[in-house]
Design a protein around this motif. Structure first.
Motif, mmCIF file in Angstrom:
data_model
loop_
_atom_site.group_PDB
_atom_site.id
_atom_site.type_symbol
_atom_site.label_atom_id
_atom_site.label_comp_id
_atom_site.label_asym_id
_atom_site.label_seq_id
_atom_site.Cartn_x
_atom_site.Cartn_y
_atom_site.Cartn_z
ATOM 1 N N ARG A 5 0.827 -1.196 0.000
ATOM 2 C CA ARG A 5 0.000 0.000 0.000
ATOM 3 C C ARG A 5 0.866 1.253 0.000
ATOM 4 N NH1 ARG A 5 -5.226 1.915 1.176
ATOM 5 N NH2 ARG A 5 -5.091 4.134 0.742
ATOM 6 N N ALA A 6 2.022 1.191 0.668
ATOM 7 C CA ALA A 6 2.927 2.340 0.680
ATOM 8 C C ALA A 6 3.427 2.648 -0.728
ATOM 9 C CB ALA A 6 4.098 2.080 1.621
ATOM 10 N N ASP A 7 3.693 1.595 -1.540
ATOM 11 C CA ASP A 7 4.122 1.807 -2.930
ATOM 12 C C ASP A 7 3.030 2.531 -3.712
ATOM 13 O OD1 ASP A 7 6.590 0.457 -2.632
ATOM 14 O OD2 ASP A 7 5.632 -1.484 -3.005
ATOM 15 N N LEU A 8 1.784 2.080 -3.531
ATOM 16 C CA LEU A 8 0.677 2.683 -4.265
ATOM 17 C C LEU A 8 0.465 4.131 -3.839
ATOM 18 C CD1 LEU A 8 -1.551 2.148 -6.343
ATOM 19 C CD2 LEU A 8 -3.040 1.461 -4.454
ATOM 20 N N ASP A 9 0.528 4.377 -2.536
ATOM 21 C CA ASP A 9 0.351 5.743 -2.042
ATOM 22 C C ASP A 9 1.429 6.670 -2.598
ATOM 23 O OD1 ASP A 9 -1.874 5.012 -0.617
ATOM 24 O OD2 ASP A 9 -0.818 4.809 1.306
ATOM 25 N N GLU A 10 2.663 6.183 -2.650
ATOM 26 C CA GLU A 10 3.757 7.012 -3.169
ATOM 27 C C GLU A 10 3.552 7.300 -4.654
ATOM 28 O OE1 GLU A 10 8.653 7.012 -3.599
ATOM 29 O OE2 GLU A 10 7.627 5.383 -2.525
ATOM 30 N N LEU A 11 3.149 6.278 -5.416
ATOM 31 C CA LEU A 11 2.930 6.448 -6.848
ATOM 32 C C LEU A 11 1.806 7.444 -7.111
ATOM 33 C CD1 LEU A 11 3.405 5.630 -9.791
ATOM 34 C CD2 LEU A 11 1.852 3.696 -9.422
ATOM 35 N N VAL A 12 0.717 7.297 -6.387
ATOM 36 C CA VAL A 12 -0.408 8.219 -6.557
ATOM 37 C C VAL A 12 0.000 9.642 -6.193
ATOM 38 C CG1 VAL A 12 -2.696 8.829 -5.684
ATOM 39 C CG2 VAL A 12 -2.180 6.455 -6.255
ATOM 40 N N GLY A 13 0.775 9.777 -5.126
ATOM 41 C CA GLY A 13 1.243 11.102 -4.735
ATOM 42 C C GLY A 13 2.092 11.751 -5.807
ATOM 43 N N LEU A 14 2.965 10.973 -6.445
ATOM 44 C CA LEU A 14 3.807 11.506 -7.517
ATOM 45 C C LEU A 14 2.963 11.937 -8.715
ATOM 46 C CD1 LEU A 14 6.729 8.898 -7.392
ATOM 47 C CD2 LEU A 14 6.871 11.322 -6.766
ATOM 48 N N LEU A 15 1.962 11.132 -9.069
ATOM 49 C CA LEU A 15 1.106 11.461 -10.211
ATOM 50 C C LEU A 15 0.280 12.711 -9.939
ATOM 51 C CD1 LEU A 15 -0.081 7.869 -11.150
ATOM 52 C CD2 LEU A 15 1.293 9.377 -12.598
ATOM 53 N N ARG A 16 -0.257 12.818 -8.727
ATOM 54 C CA ARG A 16 -1.092 13.974 -8.408
ATOM 55 C C ARG A 16 -0.256 15.243 -8.277
ATOM 56 N NH1 ARG A 16 -5.762 12.415 -4.177
ATOM 57 N NH2 ARG A 16 -6.457 14.479 -4.869
ATOM 58 N N ALA A 17 1.019 15.090 -7.952
ATOM 59 C CA ALA A 17 1.897 16.264 -7.904
ATOM 60 C C ALA A 17 2.257 16.733 -9.315
ATOM 61 C CB ALA A 17 3.167 15.930 -7.124
ATOM 62 N N ARG A 18 2.284 15.790 -10.251
ATOM 63 C CA ARG A 18 2.680 16.123 -11.633
ATOM 64 C C ARG A 18 1.504 16.580 -12.478
ATOM 65 N NH1 ARG A 18 3.211 17.428 -16.004
ATOM 66 N NH2 ARG A 18 4.695 16.787 -17.616
ATOM 67 N N PHE A 19 0.301 16.026 -12.244
ATOM 68 C CA PHE A 19 -0.864 16.317 -13.072
ATOM 69 C C PHE A 19 -2.039 16.774 -12.208
ATOM 70 C CE2 PHE A 19 1.424 12.858 -15.262
ATOM 71 C CZ PHE A 19 1.761 13.520 -16.433
ATOM 72 N N PRO A 20 -2.920 17.627 -12.743
ATOM 73 C CA PRO A 20 -4.098 18.079 -11.989
ATOM 74 C C PRO A 20 -5.201 17.017 -12.004
ATOM 75 C CG PRO A 20 -4.083 19.106 -14.147
ATOM 76 C CD PRO A 20 -2.802 18.307 -14.052
ATOM 77 N N LEU A 21 -4.986 15.931 -11.289
ATOM 78 C CA LEU A 21 -5.924 14.820 -11.281
ATOM 79 C C LEU A 21 -6.997 15.025 -10.210
ATOM 80 C CD1 LEU A 21 -3.315 11.939 -11.561
ATOM 81 C CD2 LEU A 21 -4.809 12.773 -13.371
ATOM 82 N N ALA A 22 -8.226 14.688 -10.572
ATOM 83 C CA ALA A 22 -9.349 14.806 -9.641
ATOM 84 C C ALA A 22 -9.800 13.409 -9.232
ATOM 85 C CB ALA A 22 -10.502 15.547 -10.310
ATOM 86 N N PRO A 23 -9.815 13.077 -7.943
ATOM 87 C CA PRO A 23 -10.223 11.728 -7.505
ATOM 88 C C PRO A 23 -11.623 11.384 -7.985
ATOM 89 C CG PRO A 23 -9.254 12.953 -5.686
ATOM 90 C CD PRO A 23 -9.453 13.941 -6.810
ATOM 91 N N GLU A 24 -11.807 10.134 -8.413
ATOM 92 C CA GLU A 24 -13.117 9.643 -8.861
ATOM 93 C C GLU A 24 -13.581 8.587 -7.860
ATOM 94 O OE1 GLU A 24 -16.290 9.158 -9.796
ATOM 95 O OE2 GLU A 24 -15.568 10.166 -11.612
#
Length: 214
Positions: free
Chosen positions: A113-132
């Motif tokens: 889960r820590a890997d997934l959280d880190e990956l999501v954090g990197l993506l959301r920092a790079r792109f203006p993603l809106a949670p669905e």
């Protein structure tokens, strides 16, 4: 059920807990043959669970999804920890349709889960993603409810019969994509490693005995 090329795959999904676009749930999946009858599927936990849920009732198509998917794998230390999927397509139900463009990040067996959280954090920092917070299935069922409500309103008798519509025609949605420009940027991010897969899904539900329809 979904069709990928000549392969037919059935998936049973458990109840999900959703927080900020992150889904956690159990899933059972298996490749099946041409039959929609679970009794004809390969023996295993998926087949047993579906048969128990149906209780002998038949199944019938309720909605369909047609998806163009590009995906790559995220690795840590040579191990694949997550799958990134950029999806674009349409959900069809009861004569209505809804277009979607979104990015999914799914945790794989070797990830945490820590890997997934880190990956999501990197993506959301790079792109203006809106949670669905609604899955494609939830959105499709909402379309179906809307179509059935319209059908009831339009019925001369104001009726009690439910129309059975069929349209010929993974899953942790992390974020909706607000623009074509973002989709293009994500495509560039995926780069040459991305591969496109045309995926078509058809959801089937138990059809009560005696219900009208094909």
């Amino acid at each position: 059920m979904r069709l990928i090329g000549q392969r037919r795959i059935a998936t049973l999904k458990g109840a999900a807990t959703v927080r900020d676009g992150m889904y956690e749930r159990d899933e059972w999946e298996a490749e099946i043959g041409p039959s929609d009858d679970p009794a004809d599927w390969p023996a295993g936990e998926l087949r047993d669970r579906v048969l128990a849920l149906l209780g002998g009732a038949p199944v019938a198509p309720e909605l369909s999804m047609r998806t163009l998917r590009h995906h790559v794998y995220a690795e840590r230390g040579g191990a694949r920890v997550a799958e990134l999927s950029l999806d674009e397509g349409d959900i069809s139900a009861g004569g209505l349709a809804q277009h979607f463009r979104e990015l999914e990040a799914e945790l794989l067996r070797d990830g945490t889960r820590a890997d997934l959280d880190e990956l999501v954090g990197l993506l959301r920092a790079r792109f203006p993603l809106a949670p669905e917070n609604r899955s494609k299935l939830a959105r499709g069922l909402a379309l179906l409810d809307e179509a059935n409500a319209r059908s009831t309103v339009d019925s001369p008798a104001g009726g009690g019969l439910r129309a059975n519509h069929a349209n010929p025609a993974r899953e942790r949605p992390m974020a909706g994509l607000p623009s074509n420009r973002l989709g293009q940027a994500l495509g560039e991010l995926l780069g040459a490693s991305a591969r496109g897969v045309l995926e078509r899904r058809a959801l089937v539900r138990p059809r009560p005995r005696g219900e009208l329809g094909p």
